[in-house]
Scaffold this active site. Structure first.
Site, PDB file in Angstrom:
ATOM      1  CD  GLN A 143     -87.397  32.675  12.333  1.00 38.24           C
ATOM      2  OE1 GLN A 143     -88.253  32.539  11.462  1.00 38.24           O
ATOM      3  NE2 GLN A 143     -86.418  33.562  12.274  1.00 38.24           N
TER       4      GLN A 143
HETATM    5  P1  GTP Z   1     -83.683  33.445  17.147  1.00 39.84           P
HETATM    6  O1  GTP Z   1     -82.418  33.979  16.557  1.00 39.84           O
HETATM    7  O2  GTP Z   1     -84.904  33.851  16.373  1.00 39.84           O
HETATM    8  O3  GTP Z   1     -83.649  31.970  17.376  1.00 39.84           O
HETATM    9  O4  GTP Z   1     -83.883  34.143  18.616  1.00 39.84           O
HETATM   10  P2  GTP Z   1     -82.803  34.269  19.794  1.00 39.84           P
HETATM   11  O5  GTP Z   1     -82.946  33.113  20.718  1.00 39.84           O
HETATM   12  O6  GTP Z   1     -81.444  34.531  19.254  1.00 39.84           O
HETATM   13  O7  GTP Z   1     -83.348  35.546  20.597  1.00 39.84           O
HETATM   14  P3  GTP Z   1     -82.738  37.030  20.570  1.00 39.84           P
HETATM   15  O8  GTP Z   1     -81.406  37.059  21.240  1.00 39.84           O
HETATM   16  O9  GTP Z   1     -82.841  37.563  19.206  1.00 39.84           O
HETATM   17  O10 GTP Z   1     -83.751  37.759  21.572  1.00 39.84           O
HETATM   18  C1  GTP Z   1     -85.145  37.801  21.333  1.00 39.84           C
HETATM   19  C2  GTP Z   1     -85.762  38.955  22.093  1.00 39.84           C
HETATM   20  O11 GTP Z   1     -85.685  38.720  23.505  1.00 39.84           O
HETATM   21  C3  GTP Z   1     -85.047  40.295  21.862  1.00 39.84           C
HETATM   22  O12 GTP Z   1     -86.026  41.321  21.800  1.00 39.84           O
HETATM   23  C4  GTP Z   1     -84.190  40.451  23.104  1.00 39.84           C
HETATM   24  O13 GTP Z   1     -83.936  41.804  23.433  1.00 39.84           O
HETATM   25  C5  GTP Z   1     -85.065  39.811  24.163  1.00 39.84           C
HETATM   26  N1  GTP Z   1     -84.287  39.275  25.305  1.00 39.84           N
HETATM   27  C6  GTP Z   1     -83.206  38.480  25.257  1.00 39.84           C
HETATM   28  N2  GTP Z   1     -82.783  38.168  26.497  1.00 39.84           N
HETATM   29  C7  GTP Z   1     -83.622  38.784  27.353  1.00 39.84           C
HETATM   30  C8  GTP Z   1     -83.712  38.826  28.783  1.00 39.84           C
HETATM   31  O14 GTP Z   1     -82.936  38.229  29.539  1.00 39.84           O
HETATM   32  N3  GTP Z   1     -84.737  39.569  29.305  1.00 39.84           N
HETATM   33  C9  GTP Z   1     -85.634  40.238  28.523  1.00 39.84           C
HETATM   34  N4  GTP Z   1     -86.584  40.936  29.133  1.00 39.84           N
HETATM   35  N5  GTP Z   1     -85.580  40.206  27.177  1.00 39.84           N
HETATM   36  C10 GTP Z   1     -84.594  39.488  26.598  1.00 39.84           C
END
Ligand code: GTP
Ligand code: MG
Length: 171
Positions: free
Chosen positions: A62
């Site tokens: 974020q």
């Molecule tokens: P921050 O902690 O806010 O920086 O986000 P992050 O990069 O850690 O993302 P996070 O792992 O929380 O995933 C964000 C969203 O994307 C979640 O709803 C996951 O389920 C979805 N997501 C993650 N990887 C994939 C993927 O390969 N395919 C799909 N369709 N959704 C995904």
């Protein structure tokens, strides 16, 4: 048994790119969290491969937390940078953040490996990893070994190839 070599990794990329989902999938099944929520600040996670023990700083992507990233550059030995392949609109923001980190004094001229995951390849709007690589102009990275792997973190596809590459770079 033999103690595995410990490696400090920074996991970076915009919010919602899938960083926490990827790191979670790399843990043993019984250690995986069921619900993933947006990361606040950062979270320290661990996973192992055949020869290495990884400690990962899973940073929040974020905007308001991105200023934390640079404080961890000095001590990291590798970077995992995650891109949402379906979010072409924000790829220019991802590129800006990447360019800023590549020119940071604590990372510049250090040969630390960068593994890129072109994540969410399962989504209909996802562009190929080659396209992601062009949009981020990865070919301009000359002072660090890097690799890009398409991944689907929900199914765990593409993750092992990436981590195998990282392991080879570190040995
Ligand atoms: P921050 O902690 O806010 O920086 O986000 P992050 O990069 O850690 O993302 P996070 O792992 O929380 O995933 C964000 C969203 O994307 C979640 O709803 C996951 O389920 C979805 N997501 C993650 N990887 C994939 C993927 O390969 N395919 C799909 N369709 N959704 C995904
Ligand atoms: Mg997260």
């Amino acid at each position: 048994g033999l103690k595995k070599k410990e490696v400090h990794v920074l996991c970076l990329g915009l919010d919602n790119s899938g960083k926490t989902t990827i790191i979670n999938k790399l843990k043993p099944y019984n250690a995986q969290a069921q619900d993933i929520v947006p990361t606040i600040g950062f979270s320290i996670e661990k996973f192992r491969t055949s020869s290495l023990s990884f400690t990962v700083f899973d940073m929040s992507g974020q905007g308001r937390y991105r200023n934390l990233w640079e404080h961890y550059y000095k001590d990291c030995q590798a970077i995992i940078f995650v891109i949402d392949s379906s979010d072409v609109l924000r790829m220019v923001v991802a590129k800006e953040e990447l360019d800023t980190l590549l020119t940071h004094p604590d990372l510049k001229h250090r040969r630390i490996p960068i593994l890129f995951f072109a994540n969410k390849m399962d989504l209909r709007d996802a562009v190929s990893s080659v396209k992601v690589s062009h949009l981020l102009t990865l070919e301009n990275i000359k002072d660090k070994p890097w690799q890009i792997c398409a991944s689907d973190a929900l199914k765990g596809e593409g993750l092992q190839e990436g981590v195998d590459w990282l392991q080879d770079q570190i040995q």
